[in-house]
Design an enzyme around this catalytic site. Structure first.
Site, mmCIF file in Angstrom:
data_model
loop_
_atom_site.group_PDB
_atom_site.id
_atom_site.type_symbol
_atom_site.label_atom_id
_atom_site.label_comp_id
_atom_site.label_asym_id
_atom_site.label_seq_id
_atom_site.Cartn_x
_atom_site.Cartn_y
_atom_site.Cartn_z
ATOM 1 C CD1 TRP A 39 -2.456 -4.520 -4.849
ATOM 2 C CD2 TRP A 39 -2.102 -5.947 -3.156
ATOM 3 N NE1 TRP A 39 -2.360 -5.785 -5.371
ATOM 4 C CE2 TRP A 39 -2.158 -6.682 -4.360
ATOM 5 C CE3 TRP A 39 -1.893 -6.628 -1.976
ATOM 6 C CZ2 TRP A 39 -2.008 -8.070 -4.409
ATOM 7 C CZ3 TRP A 39 -1.753 -8.008 -2.006
ATOM 8 C CH2 TRP A 39 -1.812 -8.718 -3.213
ATOM 9 C CB CYS A 45 -0.863 0.007 1.256
ATOM 10 S SG CYS A 45 -1.782 -1.517 1.459
ATOM 11 N NE ARG A 74 4.267 1.664 -1.475
ATOM 12 C CZ ARG A 74 5.361 0.945 -1.203
ATOM 13 N NH1 ARG A 74 6.420 1.050 -1.975
ATOM 14 N NH2 ARG A 74 5.412 0.119 -0.186
ATOM 15 C CE LYS A 84 7.045 -5.871 -18.035
ATOM 16 N NZ LYS A 84 7.823 -6.688 -17.211
ATOM 17 C CG HIS A 93 9.896 -32.170 -24.852
ATOM 18 N ND1 HIS A 93 10.294 -33.463 -25.139
ATOM 19 C CD2 HIS A 93 10.898 -31.380 -25.304
ATOM 20 C CE1 HIS A 93 11.497 -33.448 -25.694
ATOM 21 N NE2 HIS A 93 11.899 -32.193 -25.800
ATOM 22 C CD GLU A 142 10.382 -9.003 -18.313
ATOM 23 O OE1 GLU A 142 10.222 -9.904 -17.460
ATOM 24 O OE2 GLU A 142 9.952 -7.848 -18.155
ATOM 25 C CD GLU A 150 3.892 -7.003 -15.466
ATOM 26 O OE1 GLU A 150 3.674 -6.943 -14.249
ATOM 27 O OE2 GLU A 150 5.017 -6.881 -15.962
ATOM 28 C CE LYS A 163 8.007 -0.675 -10.512
ATOM 29 N NZ LYS A 163 8.207 -1.277 -11.831
ATOM 30 C CG ASN A 204 2.616 -1.089 3.110
ATOM 31 O OD1 ASN A 204 1.976 -2.086 2.763
ATOM 32 N ND2 ASN A 204 3.776 -0.765 2.587
ATOM 33 N N GLY A 205 1.255 -3.326 5.378
ATOM 34 C CA GLY A 205 1.827 -4.571 5.921
ATOM 35 C C GLY A 205 0.709 -5.506 6.328
HETATM 36 C C1 AGP Z 1 7.493 -6.750 -13.331
HETATM 37 O O1 AGP Z 1 6.907 -6.237 -14.541
HETATM 38 C C2 AGP Z 1 6.445 -7.194 -12.385
HETATM 39 N N1 AGP Z 1 5.665 -6.063 -12.016
HETATM 40 C C3 AGP Z 1 6.925 -8.005 -11.208
HETATM 41 O O2 AGP Z 1 7.119 -9.296 -11.695
HETATM 42 C C4 AGP Z 1 8.238 -7.574 -10.523
HETATM 43 O O3 AGP Z 1 9.319 -7.773 -11.366
HETATM 44 C C5 AGP Z 1 8.435 -8.467 -9.277
HETATM 45 O O4 AGP Z 1 7.373 -8.227 -8.385
HETATM 46 C C6 AGP Z 1 9.765 -8.212 -8.571
HETATM 47 O O5 AGP Z 1 9.812 -6.894 -8.093
HETATM 48 P P1 AGP Z 1 11.227 -6.298 -7.621
HETATM 49 O O6 AGP Z 1 12.112 -6.283 -8.818
HETATM 50 O O7 AGP Z 1 10.906 -4.927 -7.104
HETATM 51 O O8 AGP Z 1 11.756 -7.200 -6.552
#
Ligand code: AGP
Length: 607
Positions: free
Chosen positions: A74, A2, A27, A484, A503, A480, A487, A602, A100-101
């Site tokens: 969040w 959060c 966040r 992208k 396979h 990757e 997500e 994030k 937050n937590g």
């Molecule tokens: C990346 O596009 C994602 N939002 C997510 O996978 C991110 O890479 C992952 O949560 C790790 O975050 P960090 O690099 O801040 O540890």
């Protein structure tokens, strides 16, 4: 995950808090709320959904006060509803808390407080906190906070104030990030720097187990036992432009376009007169030269960067390298030799799983190097060594410039170790340095073809299933690229090793599932062409990432996007850029919220 903002000072408190929350909305954005003291009484407004819903509620309601706290959520415990939105208050509406937590023992505390007559209105774990403070309040708010937090188990970053003592703003930090902004006649609290940087560049990073007691004209830091702590005030380099859109429609696009300058900045720092300078710290260099293997642990995109690092560290430094998901590593009772270096990769430096992996490694007596973007973040502070990726603030939830910066740092690390270990010859080193110097320009060439990628996206934005394939050093790029796309556009996209397709995954191939094939010129190009032919033979539509001048791929693929030629070592950085743009444009065309995709945040600071 959060966002928290607190302010005490003479500015328009609701504007400082709401604008600060806007900078932290990445966040979490399930709901938002603000609490302030207005003419001596508690002012509390909350709204489900985006911060914009709260803005319209608060706008035009003058707050005649000097203190406020805000929260963008969040959801962890309880649905995103108005009652569950923060800040939460005590029974009498005199104490407000943003959290937050996760409070792990909230159920028992809630039952204890209810038995003592406290009335709760939310399903959250966080709401126990103001009621505990109320329970312990006996004329000294700081003392009541200390007693209340001594009862909490779990992680918490808190912003607290009370109408009972309206001249003090309190921050508490345990396992969730919280920083203090030291202004002139004002003080701020925030989960992250972007919320603070337009008011002050003077920042105190709270450590675990610390309480900040803030007044307009000063601050006091103490530990949970009330003992005073001296803390350094650091100057953050970011400025407010770094956290503005600057004319881009989304932070993600801005950050994709910032990649050439981030690469240039890192090359300027870590490469000079044909010499690698990443390991200028002799202790770090000695550490790396004594290690016989590396274990990389990370999450999501950062783990994909680690997978690229594996190929390069094994090829150039001949260091056996293992890559694990941090969320798996921390629970797997790993067998790790003492001469193994643990490498934690993280953009935020706050990812709970990766931080837990760092702590576990250190408990095992292993040494930890972290590769992190956010300075002084938890992972950076708890590692033996840290190398920063210097990508600047990355606001878009989908990581782009931080990823290519991570891959660049791992590339430089592999090359420098290769030279130091006498595995890379001086001629090879000179060639590779020349290629590195060309890298920003090569990425710019890809960015110049953005319109071509946008047209490609338009042709494929209605498909709901994609497969991404890549072999060798292109395999992490395929993973990757798939991440992208999924997500930010919510499209089902999976990445596989190209050789693995036979396979099982090949059963999926049909005309309704485009296959993105990452196959720029590398040592596995020919092998990948055979895989591409297998897809084509089954009616699969292939979108290929190929190297300019490749005349084979266009005979097989439906679509070909050409990237400029560069040494195979640097192909992962150049070839991810079209996939970042492809995901971005498809998400925009599908009407998705690119910077704040649903369910995501994030920085995943909870398990
Ligand atoms: C990346 O596009 C994602 N939002 C997510 O996978 C991110 O890479 C992952 O949560 C790790 O975050 P960090 O690099 O801040 O540890």
């Amino acid at each position: 995950m959060c966002g928290i903002v607190g302010y005490i000072g003479d500015k328009d408190v609701s504007s400082v808090v709401l604008v600060g929350l806007e900078k932290l909305e990445y966040r979490g954005y399930d709901s938002a709320g603000i609490a302030a003291i207005n003419d001596g009484k508690l002012f509390l407004k909350k709204r489900v959904g985006r911060l914009s819903n709260l803005y319209s509620l608060v706008n035009g309601q003058p707050i005649n006060g000097h203190i406020a706290i805000g929260h963008t959520r969040w959801a962890t415990h309880g649905q995103p509803t108005e009652n569950n939105a923060h800040p939460h208050t005590d029974c009498k509406g005199r104490i407000a808390v943003a959290h937050n937590g996760i409070i792990e023992n909230f159920q028992e505390l809630k039952e204890e407080l209810e038995a003592r007559g406290h009335h709760f209105i939310s399903e959250t774990d966080s709401e126990v906190i103001p009621h505990l403070i109320e329970e312990y309040y006996d004329g000294d708010l700081v003392e009541a906070v200390r007693k209340a937090i001594s009862r909490l188990k779990g992680s918490f970053a808190l912003a607290i104030f009370s109408t009972l003592e309206p001249d003090v703003l309190i921050g508490v930090r345990k396992d969730s990030p919280l920083i203090v902004g030291v202004g002139d006649g004002e003080m701020l609290l925030a989960s992250d720097i972007p919320a603070i940087v337009s008011h002050t560049h003077k920042v105190i990073i709270l450590d675990n187990g610390e309480i900040a007691v803030l007044r307009k004209d000063g601050f006091e830091i103490m530990d949970f036992q009330g003992r005073r702590r001296e803390k350094a005030v650091t100057i953050v380099e970011w400025d407010s432009r770094d956290v503005e859109l600057e004319g881009y429609p989304h932070y993600m696009l801005k950050e994709i376009y910032e990649q050439p300058e981030v690469i240039e900045k890192n090359l300027k720092m870590y490469l000079r007169n044909n010499e690698f300078l990443l390991l200028k710290d002799t202790n770090l260099r000695r550490l790396l030269l004594t290690k016989r293997s590396i274990l990389i642990q990370a999450c999501g995109t950062s783990k994909h960067a680690g997978m690229v690092g594996k190929y390069l560290l094994e090829r150039f430094a001949r260091l056996s390298t293992r890559v694990e998901f941090a969320s798996e590593f921390r629970y797997m009772q790993p067998v790790v030799q003492p001469d193994t270096l643990i490498v934690a990769i993280s953009q935020s430096g706050e990812t709970a799983d990766t931080l837990a992996g760092v702590r576990m490694a250190r408990e095992m007596g292993l040494e930890v190097l972290s590769i992190v973007n956010v300075r002084d973040s938890s992972i950076a502070r708890e590692s033996d060594y840290v190398i920063y990726t210097n990508a600047g603030p990355e606001i878009g939830v989908a990581s782009t410039k931080a990823y290519t910066a991570q891959v660049l740092i791992l590339t430089l690390l592999a090359l420098e170790l290769g030279v130091l270990r006498g595995i890379i010859t001086p001629e090879e080193s000179k060639h590779l340095i020349n290629e590195l110097i060309k890298l920003p320009g090569k990425v710019r060439q890809v960015l110049d073809m953005d319109a071509e990628i946008e047209h490609l996206a338009a042709r494929y934005q209605s498909y709901n299933d994609f497969m991404f394939l890549g072999r060798g050093i292109n395999y992490p790029t395929a993973l990757e690229g798939a991440l992208k796309l999924k997500e930010i556009s919510y499209v089902h996209a999976n990445g596989y090793a190209a050789g693995e397709m036979k396979h099982g995954p090949i059963a999926l191939i049909d005309k309704n599932m485009p296959v993105v094939f990452v196959n720029p010129k590398t040592s596995v190009f020919d092998k990948s062409v055979s895989n591409m032919k297998e897809v084509e033979a089954r009616g699969g539509k292939i979108i290929a990432i190929a190297t300019r001048g490749d005349s084979i791929t266009p005979q097989i693929a439906t679509e070909v996007f050409y990237v400029p030629e560069i040494d195979e070592t640097l192909v992962p950085i150049v070839s991810i850029v079209p996939l970042q743009l492809l995901a971005y444009h498809i998400a925009v065309m599908r009407g998705c919220d690119v910077d704040k995709p649903r369910n995501l945040a994030k920085s995943v600071t909870v398990e």
